[in-house]
Write a protein that holds these residues in place. Structure first.
Motif, PDB file in Angstrom:
ATOM      1  N   GLY A   1      79.420  24.459 -54.062  1.00 26.39           N
ATOM      2  CA  GLY A   1      78.858  25.871 -53.321  1.00 26.39           C
ATOM      3  C   GLY A   1      77.338  26.186 -54.011  1.00 26.39           C
ATOM      4  O   GLY A   1      76.685  26.940 -53.318  1.00 26.39           O
ATOM      5  N   LEU A   2      76.815  25.591 -54.901  1.00 31.33           N
ATOM      6  CA  LEU A   2      75.748  25.923 -55.501  1.00 31.33           C
ATOM      7  C   LEU A   2      74.403  25.753 -54.992  1.00 31.33           C
ATOM      8  O   LEU A   2      74.527  24.612 -54.295  1.00 31.33           O
ATOM      9  CB  LEU A   2      75.739  25.482 -57.091  1.00 31.33           C
ATOM     10  N   LEU A   3      73.469  26.273 -54.964  1.00 27.23           N
ATOM     11  CA  LEU A   3      72.068  25.942 -54.288  1.00 27.23           C
ATOM     12  C   LEU A   3      71.263  25.168 -55.559  1.00 27.23           C
ATOM     13  O   LEU A   3      71.715  25.463 -56.766  1.00 27.23           O
ATOM     14  CB  LEU A   3      71.337  27.201 -53.965  1.00 27.23           C
ATOM     15  N   THR A   4      70.499  24.323 -55.164  1.00 23.11           N
ATOM     16  CA  THR A   4      69.978  23.518 -56.141  1.00 23.11           C
ATOM     17  C   THR A   4      68.231  23.692 -56.249  1.00 23.11           C
ATOM     18  O   THR A   4      67.566  23.587 -54.858  1.00 23.11           O
ATOM     19  CB  THR A   4      69.889  21.990 -55.990  1.00 23.11           C
ATOM     20  N   ALA A   5      67.639  23.606 -57.188  1.00 20.96           N
ATOM     21  CA  ALA A   5      66.112  23.900 -57.231  1.00 20.96           C
ATOM     22  C   ALA A   5      65.675  23.010 -58.386  1.00 20.96           C
ATOM     23  O   ALA A   5      66.282  23.035 -59.450  1.00 20.96           O
ATOM     24  CB  ALA A   5      65.539  25.269 -57.388  1.00 20.96           C
ATOM     25  N   VAL A   6      64.409  22.496 -58.448  1.00 18.47           N
ATOM     26  CA  VAL A   6      63.814  21.815 -59.454  1.00 18.47           C
ATOM     27  C   VAL A   6      62.473  22.603 -60.082  1.00 18.47           C
ATOM     28  O   VAL A   6      61.555  22.684 -59.001  1.00 18.47           O
ATOM     29  CB  VAL A   6      63.407  20.355 -59.178  1.00 18.47           C
ATOM     30  N   LEU A   7      62.278  22.764 -61.192  1.00 17.20           N
ATOM     31  CA  LEU A   7      61.095  23.399 -61.474  1.00 17.20           C
ATOM     32  C   LEU A   7      60.386  22.042 -62.329  1.00 17.20           C
ATOM     33  O   LEU A   7      60.891  21.644 -63.505  1.00 17.20           O
ATOM     34  CB  LEU A   7      61.372  24.417 -62.526  1.00 17.20           C
ATOM     35  N   VAL A   8      58.885  22.040 -62.158  1.00 11.03           N
ATOM     36  CA  VAL A   8      58.206  21.386 -63.236  1.00 11.03           C
ATOM     37  C   VAL A   8      57.365  22.278 -63.915  1.00 11.03           C
ATOM     38  O   VAL A   8      56.436  23.186 -63.290  1.00 11.03           O
ATOM     39  CB  VAL A   8      57.408  20.336 -62.404  1.00 11.03           C
ATOM     40  N   GLN A   9      57.703  22.167 -65.295  1.00  5.67           N
ATOM     41  CA  GLN A   9      56.733  23.318 -66.248  1.00  5.67           C
ATOM     42  C   GLN A   9      56.222  22.750 -67.374  1.00  5.67           C
ATOM     43  O   GLN A   9      56.806  21.815 -67.967  1.00  5.67           O
ATOM     44  CB  GLN A   9      58.078  24.191 -66.647  1.00  5.67           C
ATOM     45  N   ALA A  10      55.073  23.316 -67.770  1.00  8.99           N
ATOM     46  CA  ALA A  10      54.500  23.085 -69.065  1.00  8.99           C
ATOM     47  C   ALA A  10      55.542  23.484 -70.203  1.00  8.99           C
ATOM     48  O   ALA A  10      56.488  24.255 -70.078  1.00  8.99           O
ATOM     49  CB  ALA A  10      53.223  24.040 -69.193  1.00  8.99           C
ATOM     50  N   PRO A  11      55.718  22.607 -71.477  1.00 10.48           N
ATOM     51  CA  PRO A  11      56.575  22.754 -72.380  1.00 10.48           C
ATOM     52  C   PRO A  11      56.458  23.974 -73.129  1.00 10.48           C
ATOM     53  O   PRO A  11      55.524  24.667 -73.181  1.00 10.48           O
ATOM     54  CB  PRO A  11      56.366  21.444 -73.167  1.00 10.48           C
ATOM     55  N   ASP A  12      57.593  24.330 -73.738  1.00 12.89           N
ATOM     56  CA  ASP A  12      57.546  25.577 -74.713  1.00 12.89           C
ATOM     57  C   ASP A  12      57.357  26.942 -74.050  1.00 12.89           C
ATOM     58  O   ASP A  12      56.479  27.581 -74.562  1.00 12.89           O
ATOM     59  CB  ASP A  12      56.749  25.489 -75.788  1.00 12.89           C
ATOM     60  N   GLY A  13      57.946  27.002 -73.023  1.00 17.53           N
ATOM     61  CA  GLY A  13      57.936  28.224 -72.086  1.00 17.53           C
ATOM     62  C   GLY A  13      56.515  28.475 -71.470  1.00 17.53           C
ATOM     63  O   GLY A  13      56.020  29.591 -71.217  1.00 17.53           O
ATOM     64  N   GLY A  14      55.940  27.372 -70.951  1.00 18.68           N
ATOM     65  CA  GLY A  14      54.732  27.337 -70.397  1.00 18.68           C
ATOM     66  C   GLY A  14      54.536  27.661 -68.699  1.00 18.68           C
ATOM     67  O   GLY A  14      55.597  27.854 -68.338  1.00 18.68           O
ATOM     68  N   PRO A  15      53.462  27.377 -68.197  1.00 19.07           N
ATOM     69  CA  PRO A  15      53.593  27.914 -66.655  1.00 19.07           C
ATOM     70  C   PRO A  15      54.292  26.749 -65.956  1.00 19.07           C
ATOM     71  O   PRO A  15      54.433  25.735 -66.190  1.00 19.07           O
ATOM     72  CB  PRO A  15      51.972  27.636 -66.244  1.00 19.07           C
ATOM     73  N   ILE A  16      54.913  27.323 -64.707  1.00 15.02           N
ATOM     74  CA  ILE A  16      55.570  26.570 -63.887  1.00 15.02           C
ATOM     75  C   ILE A  16      54.413  25.768 -62.847  1.00 15.02           C
ATOM     76  O   ILE A  16      53.732  26.463 -62.425  1.00 15.02           O
ATOM     77  CB  ILE A  16      56.588  27.418 -63.014  1.00 15.02           C
ATOM     78  N   LEU A  17      54.311  24.472 -62.919  1.00 14.11           N
ATOM     79  CA  LEU A  17      53.366  23.899 -62.044  1.00 14.11           C
ATOM     80  C   LEU A  17      53.703  23.646 -60.548  1.00 14.11           C
ATOM     81  O   LEU A  17      53.008  23.568 -59.884  1.00 14.11           O
ATOM     82  CB  LEU A  17      53.160  22.467 -62.579  1.00 14.11           C
ATOM     83  N   LYS A  18      55.116  23.447 -60.471  1.00  8.05           N
ATOM     84  CA  LYS A  18      55.578  23.467 -59.091  1.00  8.05           C
ATOM     85  C   LYS A  18      57.135  23.632 -59.092  1.00  8.05           C
ATOM     86  O   LYS A  18      57.643  23.414 -60.100  1.00  8.05           O
ATOM     87  CB  LYS A  18      55.364  21.983 -58.668  1.00  8.05           C
ATOM     88  N   ALA A  19      57.459  23.998 -58.087  1.00  7.77           N
ATOM     89  CA  ALA A  19      58.978  24.327 -57.723  1.00  7.77           C
ATOM     90  C   ALA A  19      59.338  24.079 -56.345  1.00  7.77           C
ATOM     91  O   ALA A  19      58.462  24.183 -55.387  1.00  7.77           O
ATOM     92  CB  ALA A  19      59.408  25.889 -58.267  1.00  7.77           C
ATOM     93  N   ALA A  20      60.768  23.384 -56.267  1.00  3.69           N
ATOM     94  CA  ALA A  20      61.227  23.048 -54.994  1.00  3.69           C
ATOM     95  C   ALA A  20      62.746  23.420 -54.925  1.00  3.69           C
ATOM     96  O   ALA A  20      63.258  23.363 -55.934  1.00  3.69           O
ATOM     97  CB  ALA A  20      60.776  21.704 -54.563  1.00  3.69           C
ATOM     98  N   LYS A  21      63.169  23.976 -53.652  1.00  2.00           N
ATOM     99  CA  LYS A  21      64.390  23.990 -53.398  1.00  2.00           C
ATOM    100  C   LYS A  21      64.887  22.934 -52.673  1.00  2.00           C
ATOM    101  O   LYS A  21      64.264  22.495 -51.770  1.00  2.00           O
ATOM    102  CB  LYS A  21      64.764  25.245 -52.509  1.00  2.00           C
ATOM    103  N   ASP A  22      66.115  22.355 -52.856  1.00  2.00           N
ATOM    104  CA  ASP A  22      66.914  21.287 -52.255  1.00  2.00           C
ATOM    105  C   ASP A  22      67.306  21.854 -50.687  1.00  2.00           C
ATOM    106  O   ASP A  22      67.994  22.806 -50.552  1.00  2.00           O
ATOM    107  CB  ASP A  22      68.121  20.721 -52.982  1.00  2.00           C
ATOM    108  N   PRO A  23      66.612  21.276 -49.592  1.00  2.00           N
ATOM    109  CA  PRO A  23      67.037  21.946 -48.264  1.00  2.00           C
ATOM    110  C   PRO A  23      68.261  21.642 -47.888  1.00  2.00           C
ATOM    111  O   PRO A  23      68.795  22.078 -46.495  1.00  2.00           O
ATOM    112  CB  PRO A  23      65.664  21.035 -47.514  1.00  2.00           C
ATOM    113  N   ALA A  24      68.842  20.538 -48.508  1.00  2.00           N
ATOM    114  CA  ALA A  24      70.248  20.072 -47.967  1.00  2.00           C
ATOM    115  C   ALA A  24      71.443  21.436 -48.446  1.00  2.00           C
ATOM    116  O   ALA A  24      71.089  22.150 -49.140  1.00  2.00           O
ATOM    117  CB  ALA A  24      70.937  19.190 -48.874  1.00  2.00           C
TER     118      ALA A  24
END
Length: 255
Positions: free
Chosen positions: A232-255
């Motif tokens: 029952g959990l929702l899913t997201a993916v984050l693409v992020q600069a290393p060591d606590g850097g800025p998030i470059l892109k995020a998306a939710k799984d639409p399924a």
């Protein structure tokens, strides 16, 4: 010869006619060119998300207002809210039922990335770029309003995996994070500690945080998604600069 009063009345009438004429012209200009209100920025693309992360604890008496703010923001389109419960309150009377060392580790990374002196709750981090005290909803909204799409990178969910394409190659390989979180708020009765005797609602509670790998630019197809820790959990993916850097892109799984 007109009296002084008549001359004054005539002058007043001329001024009124002049003012009325100016008003007509101004109205025509506004009608031709639209409202006089300041122009507002165009909305972000539909596939672009602002990521709002709350670092909180069931044992922190200052955290319930921040939890409520995150619940409010979780209903807003275009915003991905994530609640990370940390572990460093656990020895003060109440072990947090959602906390994991990995979540505390993520906040430690932000300590480095954002240049803060220490970690604390409630802290809100927006897009991995800026942070504020989680109790201050207006300040969180100000940070959300400053969000701008940072990358043309596309994240595509496929079967049991995720692919990346487009975007400029980052200066350093970016981390690809899998996040799984609760779809609905959860009420937690707290028996001891600073919030003892209270029932605290938590929204967007993160259950799983998994580093899938790194992205150095170009197309990447090979990120497999492990099974969730619970149904029952929702899913997201984050693409992020290393060591606590800025998030470059995020998306939710639409399924």
């Amino acid at each position: 010869m007109p009296s002084a009063v008549q001359r004054l009345s005539s002058d007043v009438r001329r001024r009124l006619i002049l003012f009325a004429s100016v008003g007509v012209v101004a109205g025509a200009i506004i009608a031709a060119h639209g409202s006089a209100r300041p122009a507002q920025a165009a909305p972000a693309p539909a596939d672009d998300l602002t990521v709002v992360e709350l670092f909180t604890s069931q044992g922190c008496s200052s955290c319930p207002p921040a939890n409520a703010n995150l619940a409010t923001l979780s209903q807003r389109p275009g915003v991905l809210t994530l609640s990370f419960n940390v572990t460093y309150w656990d020895d003060l009377g109440w072990p947090d039922t959602f906390a994991k060392p990995a979540f505390t580790g993520r906040q430690r990374d932000y300590q480095q990335g954002l240049g803060t002196d220490n970690v604390w709750t409630p802290q809100v981090v927006v897009d991995g770029r800026s942070h504020v005290v989680g109790q201050r909803l207006s300040q969180i909204e100000d940070l959300i309003a400053r969000h701008r799409p940072a990358s043309t990178l596309q994240i595509e969910f496929r079967d049991n995996g995720v692919g990346l394409a487009g975007g400029s190659a980052p200066a350093r390989p970016a981390d690809v994070w899998l996040v799984r979180y609760e779809p609905r708020p959860i009420a937690v009765p707290v028996e001891r500690g600073e919030n003892g005797g209270r029932t605290l609602p938590h929204a967007s509670v993160v259950r799983d945080l998994v580093r899938l790998g790194a992205w150095s630019g170009g197309e990447a197809r090979g990120f497999a998604l492990p099974a969730p820790s619970r149904p029952g959990l929702l899913t997201a993916v984050l693409v992020q600069a290393p060591d606590g850097g800025p998030i470059l892109k995020a998306a939710k799984d639409p399924a």
